[in-house]
Design a protein around this motif. Structure first.
Motif, PDB file in Angstrom:
ATOM      1  N   GLY A  25      30.880  36.988  39.633  1.00 39.05           N
ATOM      2  CA  GLY A  25      32.128  36.227  39.617  1.00 39.05           C
ATOM      3  C   GLY A  25      33.271  36.900  38.888  1.00 39.05           C
ATOM      4  N   GLU A  26      33.012  38.038  38.261  1.00 40.09           N
ATOM      5  CA  GLU A  26      34.048  38.730  37.482  1.00 40.09           C
ATOM      6  C   GLU A  26      34.968  39.539  38.386  1.00 40.09           C
ATOM      7  OE1 GLU A  26      34.340  42.069  33.896  1.00 40.09           O
ATOM      8  OE2 GLU A  26      32.454  41.028  34.254  1.00 40.09           O
ATOM      9  N   LYS A  27      36.242  39.549  38.032  1.00 41.76           N
ATOM     10  CA  LYS A  27      37.233  40.358  38.748  1.00 41.76           C
ATOM     11  C   LYS A  27      37.008  41.818  38.378  1.00 41.76           C
ATOM     12  CE  LYS A  27      42.252  40.622  39.514  1.00 41.76           C
ATOM     13  NZ  LYS A  27      42.394  42.057  39.607  1.00 41.76           N
TER      14      LYS A  27
ATOM     15  N   LEU B  50      30.903  42.331  46.912  1.00 38.10           N
ATOM     16  CA  LEU B  50      32.222  41.942  46.418  1.00 38.10           C
ATOM     17  C   LEU B  50      32.832  40.958  47.408  1.00 38.10           C
ATOM     18  CD1 LEU B  50      33.785  45.405  45.439  1.00 38.10           C
ATOM     19  CD2 LEU B  50      32.588  43.794  43.947  1.00 38.10           C
TER      20      LEU B  50
ATOM     21  N   LYS C 142      39.785  37.673  46.910  1.00 39.00           N
ATOM     22  CA  LYS C 142      40.640  36.484  46.884  1.00 39.00           C
ATOM     23  C   LYS C 142      42.054  36.991  47.150  1.00 39.00           C
ATOM     24  CE  LYS C 142      38.141  33.604  43.578  1.00 39.00           C
ATOM     25  NZ  LYS C 142      38.219  32.919  42.258  1.00 39.00           N
TER      26      LYS C 142
ATOM     27  N   GLU D 182      44.712  37.971  44.536  1.00 40.67           N
ATOM     28  CA  GLU D 182      44.118  38.026  43.199  1.00 40.67           C
ATOM     29  C   GLU D 182      43.284  39.281  42.962  1.00 40.67           C
ATOM     30  OE1 GLU D 182      42.278  34.462  41.627  1.00 40.67           O
ATOM     31  OE2 GLU D 182      43.280  33.289  43.195  1.00 40.67           O
TER      32      GLU D 182
ATOM     33  N   ASN E 284      39.587  41.755  43.910  1.00 40.49           N
ATOM     34  CA  ASN E 284      38.173  41.776  44.289  1.00 40.49           C
ATOM     35  C   ASN E 284      37.314  41.267  43.145  1.00 40.49           C
ATOM     36  OD1 ASN E 284      38.072  43.140  47.009  1.00 40.49           O
ATOM     37  ND2 ASN E 284      39.274  44.638  45.855  1.00 40.49           N
ATOM     38  N   PHE E 285      36.285  40.517  43.502  1.00 42.05           N
ATOM     39  CA  PHE E 285      35.389  39.913  42.536  1.00 42.05           C
ATOM     40  C   PHE E 285      33.947  40.218  42.906  1.00 42.05           C
ATOM     41  CE2 PHE E 285      39.297  37.640  42.449  1.00 42.05           C
ATOM     42  CZ  PHE E 285      39.473  37.203  41.139  1.00 42.05           C
TER      43      PHE E 285
ATOM     44  N   GLU F 182      28.794  35.963  43.445  1.00 42.35           N
ATOM     45  CA  GLU F 182      28.065  35.065  42.555  1.00 42.35           C
ATOM     46  C   GLU F 182      26.662  34.800  43.094  1.00 42.35           C
ATOM     47  OE1 GLU F 182      30.477  31.670  41.514  1.00 42.35           O
ATOM     48  OE2 GLU F 182      32.228  32.956  41.268  1.00 42.35           O
TER      49      GLU F 182
END
Length: 117
Positions: free
Chosen positions: A29-31, A62, A65, A68, A70-71, A74
């Protein structure tokens, strides 16, 4: 990061990011850093980084968003499988190297057991 000449750079960037995720430097979940920041950090072309990230997006490691960045996914099962794949790749290299030295798999088992004691 030093790149090897015989492997495409974008693949080496993917491997680098997989390792960062596997060891927990990048959490679920981290950017992740922006494409431009990664390109500056790794001293490579932005398009090369974008290619690596696009493939990782296609693989589901990955996600993007819009607006925003890439994340990291999860999906903990996918992350666990990715880590296991990295481990298996390293083990394959190690076993092949030992076999090239004339060490059989049976010998390797006892050598490793003794080494780990």
């Amino acid at each position: 990061m030093e790149f090897k000449d015989n492997i495409p750079i974008y693949l080496q960037i993917k491997q680098y990011l997989y390792r960062e995720i596997a060891v927990g430097k990048l959490q679920a979940g981290e950017k992740i850093p922006s494409v431009r920041n990664l390109a500056l950090q790794l001293t490579v072309n932005v398009n090369t980084v974008q290619r690596a990230l696009q493939q990782m997006n296609d693989e589901g490691i990955l996600y993007t968003k819009r607006g925003e960045g890439n994340f990291v996914t999860e999906d903990t099962a996918l992350l666990a499988q990715t880590k296991q794949n990295l481990i298996n790749n390293e083990l394959d290299k190690f076993v092949q190297s030992m076999n090239a030295l004339g060490v059989t798999n049976d010998q390797l088992s006892s050598i490793l057991a003794n080494y780990l004691k």
